[in-house]
Design an enzyme around this catalytic site. Structure first.
Site, short mmCIF file in Angstrom:
data_model
loop_
_atom_site.label_atom_id
_atom_site.label_comp_id
_atom_site.label_asym_id
_atom_site.label_seq_id
_atom_site.Cartn_x
_atom_site.Cartn_y
_atom_site.Cartn_z
N GLU A 82 75.52 75.11 24.12
CA GLU A 82 74.23 74.80 24.72
C GLU A 82 74.29 75.07 26.21
O GLU A 82 75.26 74.71 26.89
CB GLU A 82 73.89 73.33 24.44
N CYS A 182 62.87 76.52 25.31
CA CYS A 182 64.12 75.86 24.99
C CYS A 182 63.85 74.64 24.10
O CYS A 182 63.02 73.79 24.46
CB CYS A 182 64.83 75.42 26.28
N ASP A 189 61.72 80.27 28.34
CA ASP A 189 62.78 81.28 28.41
C ASP A 189 62.12 82.65 28.38
O ASP A 189 61.35 82.96 27.46
CB ASP A 189 63.73 81.15 27.20
#
Length: 275
Positions: A82, A182, A189
């Protein structure tokens, strides 16, 4: 109202010392299950290339050192990492002493490999900007100005894709209009996606509508690229296919997932002007 009362004024605690436990691995199987990908028989090869712009540590005498770095995580690793956790992890080096640069590189490679569950290549430095269009953009065609109306912004709709069976081509199409969100932070993004294929000609307007249908979709970068790849493979029926997305930087990191049919040459690593 003071700045502390505003969302932008909230204090964020960053690590004060090196801590590998900050890395948060996420099983790729979770996202692949939603797409219908069998982790034991992946339909693609590939990697996730990370660019780190904010890396610093202390040398043996306590002097700060700074660097950039590139990480390559194999697509067949059982876990992805992540991105926010990777940012915090890299920040944990800021006040930690290392004997030399190689000790830093080795430590990052060991920690990322452990988190991903597969060997992760780590090298200092970044790929060059694509002034020479190393990804093939000299011969590529942007689809962003296709004269098409768009009113679908999510969820991603593979039914929008159209391929012309009686028109076989080899071409590279690109779009800078890929946007998703996200699933952890909800932040947008942004990416340029590069589709190189050999097979039935893809309808460019349809491809653009499909890519824009990710606009309100929440999914990790790597999973978005795998979804695009599998949808194009199923709907376009190409003999050869490569999908690369170059996401813009956030938190000192950008991610560049690449997926391709087995045997496809890996694209030359490069960076876009928005990175």
């Amino acid at each position: 109202m003071t700045t502390q009362d505003l969302p932008l004024g909230r204090h964020v605690d960053y690590p004060r010392e090196y801590d590998a436990a900050l890395l948060f691995p996420i099983a790729r199987a979770l996202g692949r299950g939603h797409i219908g990908i069998d982790g034991n028989a992946l339909p693609f090869i590939g990697l996730d290339r990370w660019h780190a712009y904010e890396l610093s540590w202390l040398d043996a005498r306590g002097r700060p050192r700074v660097a950039t770095a590139t990480f390559a995580v194999p697509a067949d690793s059982p876990h992805l990492v992540e991105s926010k956790s990777l940012k915090l992890y890299l920040n944990s080096f800021n006040a930690t002493r290392f004997d030399n640069e190689e000790a830093v590189r080795t430590r990052i490679a060991e920690d990322l490999s452990r988190a991903a569950g597969a060997p992760v290549a780590v090298a200092f430095g970044l790929p060059p900007m694509d002034g020479a269009n190393a990804d093939g953009a000299n011969a590529s065609v942007s689809i962003d100005d296709e004269p098409v109306g768009i009113d679908s912004y999510g969820p991603p709709d593979a039914a929008l894709l159209v391929a012309v069976d009686d028109d076989m081509v080899t071409e590279t199409l690109t779009s800078a209009l890929l946007k998703s969100n996200c699933p952890v932070t909800g932040q947008p993004d942004w990416a340029r996606v590069i589709v190189a294929y050999r097979g039935p000609r893809l309808d460019r307007a349809a491809l653009l509508r499909y890519l824009v249908s990710f606009r309100d979709h929440a999914e990790f970068h790597e999973q978005c690229v795998e979804r695009i790849f599998t949808d194009l493979l199923a709907r376009g029926r190409p003999q050869s296919l490569s999908v690369e997305a170059r996401y813009t930087r956030r938190g000192g990191l950008d991610i560049n997932p690449w997926r391709a049919t087995p045997g496809h040459a890996q694209p030359v690593a490069g960076r876009d002007e928005r990175q």
